[in-house]
Design an enzyme around this catalytic site. Structure first.
Site, short mmCIF file in Angstrom:
data_model
loop_
_atom_site.label_atom_id
_atom_site.label_comp_id
_atom_site.label_asym_id
_atom_site.label_seq_id
_atom_site.Cartn_x
_atom_site.Cartn_y
_atom_site.Cartn_z
N GLU A 13 -6.06 7.19 -0.90
CA GLU A 13 -5.92 5.65 -0.17
C GLU A 13 -6.68 4.77 -0.51
O GLU A 13 -6.21 3.51 -0.32
CB GLU A 13 -6.47 6.05 1.59
CG GLU A 13 -5.54 7.31 2.48
CD GLU A 13 -4.27 6.64 2.73
OE1 GLU A 13 -4.03 5.35 2.59
OE2 GLU A 13 -3.47 7.55 2.58
N HIS A 25 1.91 4.51 -2.93
CA HIS A 25 2.13 5.79 -3.03
C HIS A 25 3.09 6.47 -3.53
O HIS A 25 3.17 7.40 -4.50
CB HIS A 25 1.98 6.50 -1.48
CG HIS A 25 0.50 6.17 -0.81
ND1 HIS A 25 -0.34 6.38 -1.39
CD2 HIS A 25 0.43 5.85 0.49
CE1 HIS A 25 -1.58 6.24 -0.62
NE2 HIS A 25 -0.90 5.70 0.63
N HIS A 64 0.77 -1.13 0.19
CA HIS A 64 0.10 -0.08 -0.02
C HIS A 64 0.90 1.25 -0.21
O HIS A 64 0.75 2.16 -0.60
CB HIS A 64 -0.98 -0.12 1.12
CG HIS A 64 -1.75 1.31 1.57
ND1 HIS A 64 -2.96 1.35 1.23
CD2 HIS A 64 -1.20 2.38 1.98
CE1 HIS A 64 -3.45 2.57 1.44
NE2 HIS A 64 -2.46 3.20 2.05
N GLU A 65 1.85 1.29 0.90
CA GLU A 65 2.71 2.61 0.91
C GLU A 65 3.42 2.64 -0.12
O GLU A 65 3.75 3.65 -0.67
CB GLU A 65 3.60 2.10 2.14
CG GLU A 65 2.84 2.41 3.33
CD GLU A 65 2.02 3.65 3.86
OE1 GLU A 65 2.37 4.46 3.03
OE2 GLU A 65 1.01 3.57 4.32
#
Length: 302
Positions: free
Chosen positions: A219, A148, A144-145
């Site tokens: 997100e 970004h 997930h990070e």
């Protein structure tokens, strides 16, 4: 340097929102500086110099300041083999360069990414997160990070959040430079000085709402692309549930200290189910995130 393409699924919706947000934020920035120059003609050199200097400082140093504020300390593969191993596997899956790896010594289970480019990217996990998650769950959070970083929305959020800081600083300088003149002139000049805080407040509120809307969408986008990359949306859903449930047992004082960095975190330190609270929230609700992951799991099963 040209951007390195990764295997993360492209998100046109995110790209459109980032471009739109940056355009509107830039427009607000120009309007704010233009209003201040029009109202305080004698102070325009100071306004331009300060605005330019703050913008450069925010772009180049804000990620380091944020990482320092959240207590991130870079670690070597020897110091954190499991964390480095997880990130190595994600980088191999995504075909993207490895970011710097850091750990924050905090019991709050969370993770975040900073950096204005892939070359300067840093991915950090807290000791609370590393202690509580299983390897598959940790990989989901780190994927997930890394999303970004791949989509560069970290850099966009960093620049976009700059306007609020700039509005406050420039207003203070403008008021300071014009206060002596306004004290001698209660006419139009004095009225103009009084209008500056109002203009600054309007710009700040609009910029704040724009960044919050982008933050909530990014997100969901990171959850979606991380689940598709790893092929394990259930692991990410499990991590989300575990992290959100643990937050309720963290002392309120510790959560308050972490709250200013919510926009960077995997999960917010505080969240609200009230409609007004959602408007100002940096993250979508847990229910929205779990529903999306459940749909992806169903699609992958087909």
């Amino acid at each position: 340097m040209t951007r390195t393409r990764s295997r993360y699924s492209p998100d046109r919706g995110l790209t459109t929102r980032m471009v739109t947000t940056m355009f509107l934020i830039g427009l607000l920035y120009v309007v704010l500086v233009g209003v201040l120059i029009a109202l305080l003609k004698g102070a325009w050199p100071i306004i331009l110099i300060v605005a330019g200097a703050l913008f450069v400082a925010q772009f180049w140093f804000s990620d380091r300041i944020a990482a320092f504020g959240m207590g991130a300390h870079e670690v070597t593969p020897e110091e954190a083999p499991e964390l480095h191993g997880a990130i190595d596997r994600i980088c191999a899956l995504a075909d993207m360069p490895k970011p710097r790896v850091a750990i924050s010594r905090s019991d709050i289970p969370n993770a975040f990414a900073t950096g204005h480019s892939e070359r300067t990217a840093l991915v950090c996990a807290t000791t609370g997160l590393l202690r509580r998650l299983e390897p598959e769950e940790l990989e989901g959070v780190l994927a997930h990070e890394m999303s970004h970083v791949a989509h560069r929305d970290v850099a966009v959020m960093t620049i976009a959040s700059f306007l609020g800081v700039l509005a406050g600083v420039i207003t203070r300088i403008a008021l300071w430079s014009g206060v002596s003149r306004s004290s001698r002139d209660a006419g139009p000049a004095g009225l103009a000085i009084m209008l500056i805080p109002l203009a600054s407040a309007v710009v700040y509120v609009l910029g704040f709402l724009l960044t919050r809307m982008l933050s909530r969408y990014r997100e969901l986008s990171a959850d979606r692309t991380a689940a598709l990359l790893t092929g394990r949306p259930s692991a990410l859903a499990s991590a989300l549930t575990k992290v959100s449930g643990t937050m309720a047992r963290i002392p309120t004082e510790d959560l308050r200290k972490a709250e200013p960095y919510n926009a960077f975190f995997f999960a917010p330190a505080f969240s609200s189910k009230a409609s007004l609270g959602r408007l100002f929230s940096s993250h979508p609700t847990l229910e929205q995130r779990l529903e999306q992951l459940a749909r992806i799991s169903t699609e992958l099963a087909r």
